[in-house]
Design a protein around this motif. Structure first.
Motif, mmCIF file in Angstrom:
data_model
loop_
_atom_site.group_PDB
_atom_site.id
_atom_site.type_symbol
_atom_site.label_atom_id
_atom_site.label_comp_id
_atom_site.label_asym_id
_atom_site.label_seq_id
_atom_site.Cartn_x
_atom_site.Cartn_y
_atom_site.Cartn_z
ATOM 1 N N SER A 21 0.846 -1.200 0.000
ATOM 2 C CA SER A 21 0.000 0.000 0.000
ATOM 3 C C SER A 21 0.871 1.236 0.000
ATOM 4 C CB SER A 21 -0.920 0.031 1.229
ATOM 5 O OG SER A 21 -1.690 -1.144 1.334
ATOM 6 N N LEU A 136 -12.556 0.357 1.445
ATOM 7 C CA LEU A 136 -11.209 0.172 1.984
ATOM 8 C C LEU A 136 -11.192 -0.967 3.000
ATOM 9 C CD1 LEU A 136 -8.284 1.125 2.102
ATOM 10 C CD2 LEU A 136 -8.960 2.784 3.854
ATOM 11 N N LEU A 140 -9.024 -4.406 2.489
ATOM 12 C CA LEU A 140 -8.006 -4.805 3.456
ATOM 13 C C LEU A 140 -8.228 -6.241 3.923
ATOM 14 C CD1 LEU A 140 -7.692 -1.520 5.548
ATOM 15 C CD2 LEU A 140 -5.921 -2.540 4.111
ATOM 16 N N MET A 152 -2.874 -1.341 -2.932
ATOM 17 C CA MET A 152 -3.844 -0.281 -2.667
ATOM 18 C C MET A 152 -3.125 1.054 -2.551
ATOM 19 S SD MET A 152 -6.665 -1.888 -0.063
ATOM 20 C CE MET A 152 -5.609 -3.074 0.726
ATOM 21 N N MET A 168 -3.348 0.891 6.999
ATOM 22 C CA MET A 168 -2.942 0.042 5.889
ATOM 23 C C MET A 168 -1.627 -0.693 6.164
ATOM 24 S SD MET A 168 -3.980 2.703 2.851
ATOM 25 C CE MET A 168 -3.806 1.582 1.478
ATOM 26 N N ALA A 171 1.893 1.950 5.643
ATOM 27 C CA ALA A 171 2.176 2.266 4.236
ATOM 28 C C ALA A 171 3.030 3.522 4.133
ATOM 29 C CB ALA A 171 0.860 2.475 3.483
#
Length: 692
Positions: A21, A136, A140, A152, A168, A171
């Motif tokens: 991500s 989202l 995930l 992503m 995430m 990220a």
């Protein structure tokens, strides 16, 4: 033309090669929406799989896809395509699909592994729509369980990036600094009692006289847009100035005209809602006039109803709007609030998940196999009370069983992407041969009321709206006008700006020193024509729903069945007439019309649209319903009770039998053989209260 985003693109590609991500923060106008997908499309780590990019609005999705396709010298639907509600342009060679957020939810429900998709981009994530948060969370979990190779990317100009990056999995965050061109900011004080249309009109005149370029005006809703358009048209601004409205209720052709570049020598004044705030370049704009207001839905768990509320914009939204002026050249932004008020703006808008009706979210989670939102990762988890109320409604609609799991009926409801109330209504209507009428009602209820003209509330009877779209459905698409339905004066297109329960009429009382060289040749289209366009659009949506639900295209149904169908969708809004034309909803709340009208005399009705303000809700759309139909179709929810009590007025014990649907009484009659012990107890109670 080199855009600021291009300097960060190689680093972004490398970050996504090394990580699952990434988060990209780039200023408005940096080029992230149209340059990022094209740059990443052929990177080796995608291995030929598709990119799906989410946009918050249909207009932005179509515009972004068209721009990218044109930059490749192609038509939309070749390398770059889009999918939005009721419109799709994709082909077998499409590598980049720009979709609206609900489309991603449908893709995930149909294929949780998202086979063939290598990267999901969440554009303009700062808007924090309900579907974006849900998409989202589902992506995930899909990556955690099914697709560890799914990439992503979250993008925004004004985003609190760190919490998103942590959600995430740590990220990397990349930033593209700098705007293409500088934008000067000018604060214009607006009196608290001054209508926003008056302040905007005055500022438009100043900008036309003192600045260069086209003007983009941000207003909270379509009602304010129409009133501002009327004020400007009355000022006779000049043949080289044209006014274009821009909001989500307009036909696509009108939206395209508003964002297209104007011919040489013509200055455009585009009056827009927040639809023009992000991911959209309105060609030629170098001046932004920001009213500082936006309209948001607010859901009340107390009443189970949603109302539209006008609120100040957040700092993030104000910065997004300001950035529209600096996309193509140096610009200027007029803010209709003081510098002192500017310092009070909230940093970000409240995420929709914290204030919205969560019924659709609860159904999507049930279809995903989740009953507890805590099983997923959220930036903001759904509020427990609103989520519990949403599941209770799903149970009442038959979507959830006694054990809380999705029923076969609920599974079918989740297939169509409609609000659960509407999909339930259509599915219940089909066995009775009323599926076509249910689709018409669903299409009407999915839009703003096209008969509400912002000046005074129209008749609330929804049957008039059904007749209007049936008339429009039989007209040629190019027909310029339509006769208003019976009992109505001139209306207008949908008005998100209508303030519930009071007139929005504004007196044009400002006195302007308008330069004589400015004249407008953009006389507003007739309101009948605006209504006709809205009716045709709704009629087309009804036909689409018929195809989706496999209902014969010529099936309509008697409009007098509207009340029963609305009762299927809104069992909590079945209402019984009380004295003085007021009503009691089955949920126990009171309701009334703004003014007396034929429906005021209906013994029973169903309120399809109402607010939750004040002691009684205001009814805006409704239809009468027969008590016998309610008893026949809602037998499982009907209770029969016997009442034995002392009646002070009659000075006697009374025994009655009452048939109830929630708080609504359907039948009441004397009880023929009351229990003697209960009669005696009631008599003793009366003596105790009043004496012998």
């Amino acid at each position: 033309m080199k855009l600021p985003i291009e300097s960060v693109l190689p680093d972004l590609a490398e970050a996504l090669r090394l990580h699952a991500s990434a988060v990209l923060v780039a200023e408005p106008g940096a080029g992230k929406t149209t340059r990022v997908p094209l740059f990443l499309m052929d990177k080796p780590w995608l291995e030929g799989r598709r990119i799906v990019m989410l946009e918050p609005r249909r207009l932005a999705a179509r515009a972004a896809a068209s721009y990218m396709a044109a930059s490749l010298g192609e038509q939309v639907g070749e390398t770059v395509g889009y999918r939005v509600r009721a419109d799709s342009r994709v082909g077998p060679a499409t590598r980049i699909e720009v979709v609206t957020e609900g489309v991603l939810t449908r893709l995930l429900q149909a294929d949780p592994a998202l086979e063939g998709i290598g990267l999901v981009i969440f554009d303009e994530f700062h808007e924090r729509s309900l579907h974006a948060d849900l998409g989202l969370a589902l992506c995930l979990q899909s990556r955690d369980i099914l697709r560890d190779d799914l990439k992503m990317l979250v993008m925004s100009a004004t985003l609190d990036a760190e919490p998103v990056a942590m959600l995430m999995g740590g990220a990397p965050i990349l930033r593209s600094e700098g705007r293409g061109y500088p934008v000067a900011t000018r604060h214009v004080n607006r009196r608290a009692d001054e209508p926003v249309e008056s302040a905007v009109t005055r500022t438009v005149l100043d900008a036309l006289a003192n600045d260069e370029g086209d003007i983009l005006v941000f207003l909270p809703g379509a009602g304010e847009i129409r009133r501002t358009e009327a004020r400007l048209a009355a000022l006779d601004l000049g043949k080289h100035v044209r006014i274009f409205p821009l909001h989500g209720s307009l036909p696509r052709e009108a939206q395209d005209r508003a964002i297209a570049p104007g011919p040489p020598g013509l200055r455009k004044v585009v009056l827009a809602t927040s639809v023009a705030e992000t991911s959209l370049t309105v060609e030629g704009v170098r001046i932004v006039i920001d009213s500082g207001l936006m309209r948001v839905p607010r859901y009340s768990p107390r009443t189970g109803m949603t109302r539209l509320e006008t609120v100040p914009v957040s700092r993030a939204s104000a910065d997004q709007r300001r950035g529209r002026a600096g996309r193509l050249a140096p610009g200027v932004c007029y803010r209709l609030w003081s510098e002192q008020d500017d310092r009070k703006l909230a940093p970000f808008s409240t995420p929709e998940i914290l204030e919205a009706d969560l019924t659709s979210l609860a159904l999507e989670l049930a279809a995903w196999g989740v009953s507890d939102p805590a099983e997923l990762k959220w930036l903001n988890p759904p509020p427990a009370a609103a989520f519990r109320q949403a599941r209770e409604l799903l149970g009442r609609l038959g979507a959830l069983g006694a054990d809380g799991t999705l029923t076969p009926h609920g599974k079918r409801m989740a297939e169509f992407g409609l609000h659960p109330r509407l999909s339930h209504m259509i599915l219940r209507a089909i066995p009775h041969g009323l599926g076509g009428l249910a689709c018409e009602l669903a299409a009407i209820l999915s839009e703003r009321d096209f008969l509400r003209n912002g000046m005074s509330p129209p008749d609330a009877d929804i049957r008039q709206r059904v007749e209007a779209i049936r008339n429009a459905g039989g007209m040629k698409a190019e027909a310029p006008e339509m006769t208003a339905p019976r009992g109505y004066g001139a209306g207008s297109s949908a008005d998100p700006g209508f303030d519930a329960g009071r007139s929005n009429a504004r007196k044009f009382d400002a006195d302007f020193d308008s330069p004589s060289q400015f004249v407008t040749n953009s006389a507003s289209p007739s309101r009948f024509a605006a209504d006709a366009a809205a009716c045709r659009r709704i009629a087309r949506e009804a036909e689409r729903l018929k195809r989706e639900f496999r209902i014969p295209p010529d099936q309509q149904g008697d409009v007098d069945a509207c009340g029963l169908l609305l009762a299927f969708a809104y069992p909590d809004r079945i209402a019984e007439r009380r004295p003085a034309g007021r009503f009691l909803l089955s949920s126990g709340r009171g309701a009334a019309f703004v003014r007396a009208q034929p429906l005021s005399a209906a013994p029973y009705l169903v309120a399809a649209e109402l607010d939750d303000q004040g002691v009684e809700s205001t009814i805006f759309m409704a239809a009468p319903v027969d008590a016998a139909d309610l008893e026949r179709h809602f037998a499982d929810n009907i209770e029969t009770e016997t009442l034995v009590a002392w009646n002070r007025e009659a000075q006697a014990v009374q025994a009655r039998k009452r048939v109830r649907l929630g708080a609504v009484t359907l039948r009441e009659a004397p009880l023929a053989d009351p229990d003697p012990q209960r009669m005696l107890a009631a008599l003793i109670d009366g003596i105790a209260r009043e004496g012998l």
